[in-house]
Scaffold this motif. Structure first.
Motif, PDB file in Angstrom:
ATOM      1  N   HIS A  66       0.949  -1.007  -0.023  1.00 25.59           N
ATOM      2  CA  HIS A  66      -0.044  -0.022   0.037  1.00 25.59           C
ATOM      3  C   HIS A  66       0.940   1.355   0.022  1.00 25.59           C
ATOM      4  O   HIS A  66       1.727   1.150   0.828  1.00 25.59           O
ATOM      5  N   ASN A  67       0.831   2.139  -1.142  1.00 33.28           N
ATOM      6  CA  ASN A  67       1.692   3.251  -1.282  1.00 33.28           C
ATOM      7  C   ASN A  67       3.175   2.766  -0.831  1.00 33.28           C
ATOM      8  O   ASN A  67       4.071   3.396  -0.400  1.00 33.28           O
ATOM      9  N   GLY A  68       3.683   1.671  -1.529  1.00 32.10           N
ATOM     10  CA  GLY A  68       4.902   1.133  -1.638  1.00 32.10           C
ATOM     11  C   GLY A  68       5.290   0.459  -0.253  1.00 32.10           C
ATOM     12  O   GLY A  68       6.381  -0.072  -0.164  1.00 32.10           O
ATOM     13  N   ARG A  69       4.545   0.237   0.519  1.00 36.30           N
ATOM     14  CA  ARG A  69       4.879  -0.142   2.003  1.00 36.30           C
ATOM     15  C   ARG A  69       4.248  -1.519   1.904  1.00 36.30           C
ATOM     16  O   ARG A  69       3.212  -1.962   1.614  1.00 36.30           O
ATOM     17  N   PRO A  70       5.026  -2.842   2.694  1.00 38.52           N
ATOM     18  CA  PRO A  70       4.236  -4.030   2.432  1.00 38.52           C
ATOM     19  C   PRO A  70       2.949  -3.936   3.361  1.00 38.52           C
ATOM     20  O   PRO A  70       2.919  -3.420   4.328  1.00 38.52           O
ATOM     21  N   MET A  71       2.057  -4.901   2.838  1.00 39.16           N
ATOM     22  CA  MET A  71       0.743  -4.706   3.449  1.00 39.16           C
ATOM     23  C   MET A  71       0.216  -6.246   3.815  1.00 39.16           C
ATOM     24  O   MET A  71       0.433  -7.074   3.034  1.00 39.16           O
ATOM     25  N   HIS A  72      -0.434  -6.373   4.997  1.00 44.69           N
ATOM     26  CA  HIS A  72      -0.917  -7.708   5.439  1.00 44.69           C
ATOM     27  C   HIS A  72      -2.327  -7.307   5.922  1.00 44.69           C
ATOM     28  O   HIS A  72      -2.383  -6.465   6.649  1.00 44.69           O
ATOM     29  N   ALA A  73      -3.292  -8.303   5.530  1.00 51.49           N
ATOM     30  CA  ALA A  73      -4.389  -8.009   6.157  1.00 51.49           C
ATOM     31  C   ALA A  73      -4.420  -8.420   7.542  1.00 51.49           C
ATOM     32  O   ALA A  73      -4.240  -9.446   8.386  1.00 51.49           O
ATOM     33  N   PRO A  74      -4.982  -7.349   8.399  1.00 56.12           N
ATOM     34  CA  PRO A  74      -5.011  -7.820   9.791  1.00 56.12           C
ATOM     35  C   PRO A  74      -5.861  -8.763  10.495  1.00 56.12           C
ATOM     36  O   PRO A  74      -6.940  -8.870   9.603  1.00 56.12           O
ATOM     37  N   ARG A  75      -5.863  -9.303  11.670  1.00 53.91           N
ATOM     38  CA  ARG A  75      -6.922 -10.056  12.054  1.00 53.91           C
ATOM     39  C   ARG A  75      -7.446  -9.556  13.266  1.00 53.91           C
ATOM     40  O   ARG A  75      -6.685  -9.129  14.350  1.00 53.91           O
ATOM     41  N   ARG A  76      -8.468  -9.276  13.367  1.00 50.44           N
ATOM     42  CA  ARG A  76      -9.458  -8.475  14.449  1.00 50.44           C
ATOM     43  C   ARG A  76     -10.295  -9.450  14.826  1.00 50.44           C
ATOM     44  O   ARG A  76     -10.878 -10.215  14.215  1.00 50.44           O
ATOM     45  N   SER A  77     -10.793  -9.321  16.079  1.00 57.83           N
ATOM     46  CA  SER A  77     -11.740 -10.114  16.824  1.00 57.83           C
ATOM     47  C   SER A  77     -13.030  -9.497  16.736  1.00 57.83           C
ATOM     48  O   SER A  77     -12.974  -8.052  16.775  1.00 57.83           O
ATOM     49  N   ALA A  78     -14.346 -10.150  17.205  1.00 57.98           N
ATOM     50  CA  ALA A  78     -15.263  -9.506  17.075  1.00 57.98           C
ATOM     51  C   ALA A  78     -15.506  -8.697  18.231  1.00 57.98           C
ATOM     52  O   ALA A  78     -16.330  -7.492  18.246  1.00 57.98           O
TER      53      ALA A  78
ATOM     54  N   ALA B 234     -13.770  -2.305  -6.641  1.00 56.59           N
ATOM     55  CA  ALA B 234     -12.299  -2.623  -6.745  1.00 56.59           C
ATOM     56  C   ALA B 234     -11.983  -2.241  -5.162  1.00 56.59           C
ATOM     57  O   ALA B 234     -11.061  -2.805  -4.532  1.00 56.59           O
ATOM     58  N   LEU B 235     -12.380  -0.981  -5.036  1.00 54.10           N
ATOM     59  CA  LEU B 235     -11.788  -0.626  -3.395  1.00 54.10           C
ATOM     60  C   LEU B 235     -12.431  -1.167  -2.414  1.00 54.10           C
ATOM     61  O   LEU B 235     -11.847  -1.576  -1.570  1.00 54.10           O
ATOM     62  N   ARG B 236     -13.759  -1.510  -2.492  1.00 47.34           N
ATOM     63  CA  ARG B 236     -14.539  -2.212  -1.388  1.00 47.34           C
ATOM     64  C   ARG B 236     -13.619  -3.344  -1.223  1.00 47.34           C
ATOM     65  O   ARG B 236     -13.527  -3.695   0.024  1.00 47.34           O
ATOM     66  N   LEU B 237     -13.522  -4.241  -1.994  1.00 48.52           N
ATOM     67  CA  LEU B 237     -12.672  -5.450  -1.945  1.00 48.52           C
ATOM     68  C   LEU B 237     -11.313  -5.102  -1.571  1.00 48.52           C
ATOM     69  O   LEU B 237     -10.779  -5.796  -0.231  1.00 48.52           O
ATOM     70  N   THR B 238     -10.684  -4.247  -2.187  1.00 50.57           N
ATOM     71  CA  THR B 238      -9.230  -4.222  -1.821  1.00 50.57           C
ATOM     72  C   THR B 238      -8.951  -3.407  -0.263  1.00 50.57           C
ATOM     73  O   THR B 238      -7.893  -3.655   0.449  1.00 50.57           O
ATOM     74  N   PHE B 239     -10.050  -2.885   0.208  1.00 49.28           N
ATOM     75  CA  PHE B 239      -9.779  -2.324   1.427  1.00 49.28           C
ATOM     76  C   PHE B 239      -9.857  -3.302   2.653  1.00 49.28           C
ATOM     77  O   PHE B 239      -9.188  -3.190   3.751  1.00 49.28           O
ATOM     78  N   VAL B 240     -10.214  -4.613   2.260  1.00 51.06           N
ATOM     79  CA  VAL B 240     -10.032  -5.884   3.320  1.00 51.06           C
ATOM     80  C   VAL B 240      -8.504  -5.879   3.591  1.00 51.06           C
ATOM     81  O   VAL B 240      -8.030  -6.531   4.481  1.00 51.06           O
ATOM     82  N   ALA B 241      -7.784  -5.743   2.329  1.00 49.16           N
ATOM     83  CA  ALA B 241      -6.394  -6.194   2.290  1.00 49.16           C
ATOM     84  C   ALA B 241      -5.438  -5.191   3.102  1.00 49.16           C
ATOM     85  O   ALA B 241      -4.422  -5.669   3.761  1.00 49.16           O
ATOM     86  N   ASP B 242      -5.974  -3.829   3.345  1.00 54.01           N
ATOM     87  CA  ASP B 242      -5.108  -2.925   4.351  1.00 54.01           C
ATOM     88  C   ASP B 242      -5.930  -2.734   5.561  1.00 54.01           C
ATOM     89  O   ASP B 242      -5.423  -2.000   6.558  1.00 54.01           O
ATOM     90  N   GLY B 243      -6.911  -3.852   5.824  1.00 53.21           N
ATOM     91  CA  GLY B 243      -7.655  -3.402   7.446  1.00 53.21           C
ATOM     92  C   GLY B 243      -8.737  -2.312   7.477  1.00 53.21           C
ATOM     93  O   GLY B 243      -9.365  -2.413   8.307  1.00 53.21           O
ATOM     94  N   SER B 244      -8.847  -1.626   6.324  1.00 57.87           N
ATOM     95  CA  SER B 244      -9.893  -0.506   6.212  1.00 57.87           C
ATOM     96  C   SER B 244     -11.266  -1.449   6.276  1.00 57.87           C
ATOM     97  O   SER B 244     -12.182  -0.860   7.247  1.00 57.87           O
TER      98      SER B 244
END
Length: 274
Positions: free
Chosen positions: A145-157, A190-200
């Motif tokens: 994301h903007n050149g920085r490594p990105m990992h989908a975060p894990r959040r709890s309920a 495209a953004l709605r799906l991709t926002f899952v990748a950065d945790g938005s």
């Protein structure tokens, strides 16, 4: 210079440069909070298109086919050529994903580019110039994301799970999954799906009839970030069909994906008869 599939650094740099050029061309007609300066009309079926969509489409086709002449082409704004069905390599493009948002001055739109090999995305970029965001991925080389490594975060309920998509689907998920926080619908798929990748978001849903160009770039970004995109039956999207459309789509972090599929499937099970 011809583009090589075996040079990920070169491929990433080329995609970024091309998407940014396309973004600048679109931004020349975008006014945040105001209607676009571009001429706008309705396509067959009633969806809007602007002269910016067409200009960006032409720009992308020139740049991408010059870099890889052997590749097929599929774009929302180009008449479909079914010769693509027999081509091993293909570009899949949405010049402006979220045209309604773009035309109305909403910054949540994007340029989406994916490179497919044997009907699977191997590289992609979702570039949202009005938001100042670019999401990129190369198969086997991670997502950024903007050149920085990105990992989908894990959040709890307990932390609250942010979900976005069509209201009926969100309501079904909310009834079956605790801790969900429905968010306003994001106009660019495209953004709605991709926002899952950065945790938005923790979950993004698309109603049926999304096209390859809406999702291919997001698919590779999600995969490389450790998130999951499938249809409602749990199967990976099948690309490059004669009619390149899909059923209900679910993008989610791994811990939420199965729960979301179960919630969506529950609506299909017939209730008891009386």
């Amino acid at each position: 210079m011809p583009l090589s599939l075996t040079e990920p650094t070169q491929l990433r740099a080329f995609l970024r440069m091309t998407a940014e050029e396309a973004g600048r061309a679109a931004m020349a007609h975008f006014r945040e909070g105001l209607a676009t300066t571009a001429r706008t009309w309705a396509k067959m079926g009633g969806s809007p298109v602007t002269e910016a969509d067409i200009a960006v489409d032409r720009l992308l086709r020139r740049r991408l086919t010059a870099a890889m002449p052997e590749a097929g082409w599929l774009s929302e704004e180009t008449t479909d050529d079914l010769a693509r069905l027999s081509q091993r390599i293909m570009w899949v493009v949405d010049p402006i994903d979220g045209t309604r948002a773009f035309a109305a001055g909403d910054p949540r739109w994007a340029v989406a580019i994916a490179l497919m090999v044997e009907n699977r995305p191997i590289a992609g970029i979702v570039h949202a110039p009005a938001l100042g965001s670019s999401y990129e991925a190369i198969r086997g080389h991670g997502a950024t994301h903007n050149g920085r490594p990105m990992h989908a975060p894990r959040r709890s309920a307990d932390e609250g799970l942010r979900i976005a998509g069509p209201k009926p689907e969100l309501e079904r998920v909310a009834r079956h999954v605790s801790g969900t926080l429905p968010q306003p619908k994001i106009p660019s798929l495209a953004l709605r799906l991709t926002f899952v990748a950065d945790g938005s978001l923790d979950l993004g849903i698309a109603s049926s009839d999304a096209h390859d160009w809406d999702i291919a770039a997001s698919d590779i970004v999600l995969s490389e970030a450790g998130a999951i995109l499938t249809e409602a039956d749990g199967r990976h999207p099948v690309y490059n069909k004669p009619r390149p459309t899909h059923g209900i789509l679910v993008a989610a972090t791994p811990q939420l994906h199965g729960q979301a599929l179960a919630a969506i499937a529950a609506r299909r099970r017939p209730g008891p008869t009386t």
